[in-house]
Motif scaffolding. Sequence first.
Motif, mmCIF file in Angstrom:
data_model
loop_
_atom_site.group_PDB
_atom_site.id
_atom_site.type_symbol
_atom_site.label_atom_id
_atom_site.label_comp_id
_atom_site.label_asym_id
_atom_site.label_seq_id
_atom_site.Cartn_x
_atom_site.Cartn_y
_atom_site.Cartn_z
ATOM 1 N N GLY A 234 0.816 -1.230 0.000
ATOM 2 C CA GLY A 234 0.000 0.000 0.000
ATOM 3 C C GLY A 234 0.838 1.263 0.000
ATOM 4 O O GLY A 234 0.444 2.265 0.603
ATOM 5 N N ARG A 235 1.985 1.232 -0.684
ATOM 6 C CA ARG A 235 2.844 2.445 -0.723
ATOM 7 C C ARG A 235 2.086 3.654 -1.258
ATOM 8 O O ARG A 235 2.238 4.764 -0.771
ATOM 9 C CB ARG A 235 4.070 2.209 -1.619
ATOM 10 C CG ARG A 235 5.191 1.431 -0.976
ATOM 11 C CD ARG A 235 6.419 1.438 -1.889
ATOM 12 N NE ARG A 235 7.510 0.663 -1.323
ATOM 13 C CZ ARG A 235 7.700 -0.627 -1.573
ATOM 14 N NH1 ARG A 235 6.855 -1.279 -2.355
ATOM 15 N NH2 ARG A 235 8.709 -1.270 -1.030
ATOM 16 N N MET A 236 1.277 3.417 -2.292
ATOM 17 C CA MET A 236 0.586 4.544 -2.931
ATOM 18 C C MET A 236 -0.491 5.163 -2.038
ATOM 19 O O MET A 236 -0.986 6.257 -2.313
ATOM 20 C CB MET A 236 -0.059 4.092 -4.262
ATOM 21 C CG MET A 236 0.952 3.706 -5.328
ATOM 22 S SD MET A 236 2.205 4.973 -5.632
ATOM 23 C CE MET A 236 1.233 6.220 -6.442
ATOM 24 N N ASN A 237 -0.853 4.482 -0.963
ATOM 25 C CA ASN A 237 -1.872 5.040 -0.046
ATOM 26 C C ASN A 237 -1.406 6.334 0.610
ATOM 27 O O ASN A 237 -2.225 7.113 1.097
ATOM 28 C CB ASN A 237 -2.240 4.017 1.041
ATOM 29 C CG ASN A 237 -2.999 2.833 0.461
ATOM 30 O OD1 ASN A 237 -3.550 2.922 -0.624
ATOM 31 N ND2 ASN A 237 -3.015 1.724 1.166
ATOM 32 N N ILE A 238 -0.077 6.560 0.631
ATOM 33 C CA ILE A 238 0.421 7.807 1.240
ATOM 34 C C ILE A 238 -0.125 9.046 0.532
ATOM 35 O O ILE A 238 -0.196 10.122 1.116
ATOM 36 C CB ILE A 238 1.978 7.882 1.275
ATOM 37 C CG1 ILE A 238 2.561 7.721 -0.125
ATOM 38 C CG2 ILE A 238 2.556 6.884 2.248
ATOM 39 C CD1 ILE A 238 4.059 7.990 -0.203
ATOM 40 N N LEU A 239 -0.538 8.888 -0.730
ATOM 41 C CA LEU A 239 -1.090 10.030 -1.478
ATOM 42 C C LEU A 239 -2.402 10.509 -0.856
ATOM 43 O O LEU A 239 -2.802 11.655 -1.031
ATOM 44 C CB LEU A 239 -1.345 9.632 -2.943
ATOM 45 C CG LEU A 239 -0.099 9.322 -3.784
ATOM 46 C CD1 LEU A 239 -0.491 8.753 -5.124
ATOM 47 C CD2 LEU A 239 0.761 10.571 -3.959
#
Length: 346
Positions: A234-239
């Motif tokens: 879920g790296r992209m969840n930081i957006l």
Amino acid sequence: MLTERQKLILSLIIQDFTNTGQPVGSKRLMEEGVKASSATIRNDMKALEELGLLEKTHSSSGRIPSISGYRYYVDHLLTPAKVSNQEVDQIRSSLKKDIHEIDDIIQQSAKMLSQVTSYTAFSLGPEMKDRTLTGFRIVPLNDRQILAIIVTDKGNVESQVFRIPENVASQDLEKMVQIINDRLVGQPLVSVYQKLRTEIPMILHRYFQTTEGISHLFDVILNDAFEDKVFVSGRMNILNFNPEQDLNQVKSMYSLMQNSDELTQLLLPSDNNIHVRIGAELGNDLFDHLSMIQANYEIRGHGRGTIALLGPTSMPYSKVFGLLEVFRYELTNALNDYYRSLDLYH
């Protein structure tokens, strides 16, 4: 010292704000069950603001929690939410599917946590220092590439493709495999690591005219066995955590999440408690608007691991805390079952 009513008001504002993202006013708090007049509630909110636990927004008369408010709530008021039986079953079954080696369980735990919460999840397996190197072989793929396979006694299998340096011949590789199997297989990884720095370079000089390429290959292949692997999902969840963050900040965070050494330092388990770090407590400017909840676990005889969630400071702490408590319990059981099956197999 907060009064009981002030504690209730702070709790309700935090719960309401984490659900809606909207400032909370006195009218809403009366609807939520605070038994006091609107004026009394406003006075309590003002007192909480003066203590630095609430902040007033410009857009309305409502209040939102401050970083200190979240910290007070986590330390003094938080009660872990109960996880439903259905969620427990879902977690349990996810940790049992497609499991061939320990890394599968660790990786699956990060994936599942991220899916359930929509946050960024981290999973670090039990420490490797007590492991023994039990197998090593090389499979040629073509003229210039090999697949190196490393096996440890705790069920970890590392396999990676490497490019062979120009000055290394195929007979050099055969000799390298022989040296590793003669000198290093059967040794604890700590000893293997020490010998790579002391004994092995001397042996290489004995066998090879030039050791430059082979020495580097030795190092690169075997260093993989020592690396503490942090699985991130879920790296992209930081957006989604902070709409106001700039692109450079997002890039820096994304880059940090691909750096295994930095992540290991961030996540190293210290004890078997659940820890909540908020904003600056994470020790990195990139995380000033984020919180991390980390649950450590211990597998007897195999070391300590950790699972963690990174999300906005406005995360629903009680729900996430309850989820992580259940999750680490189920993960510990899954890993114990796996290690037991290995012992039976051996």
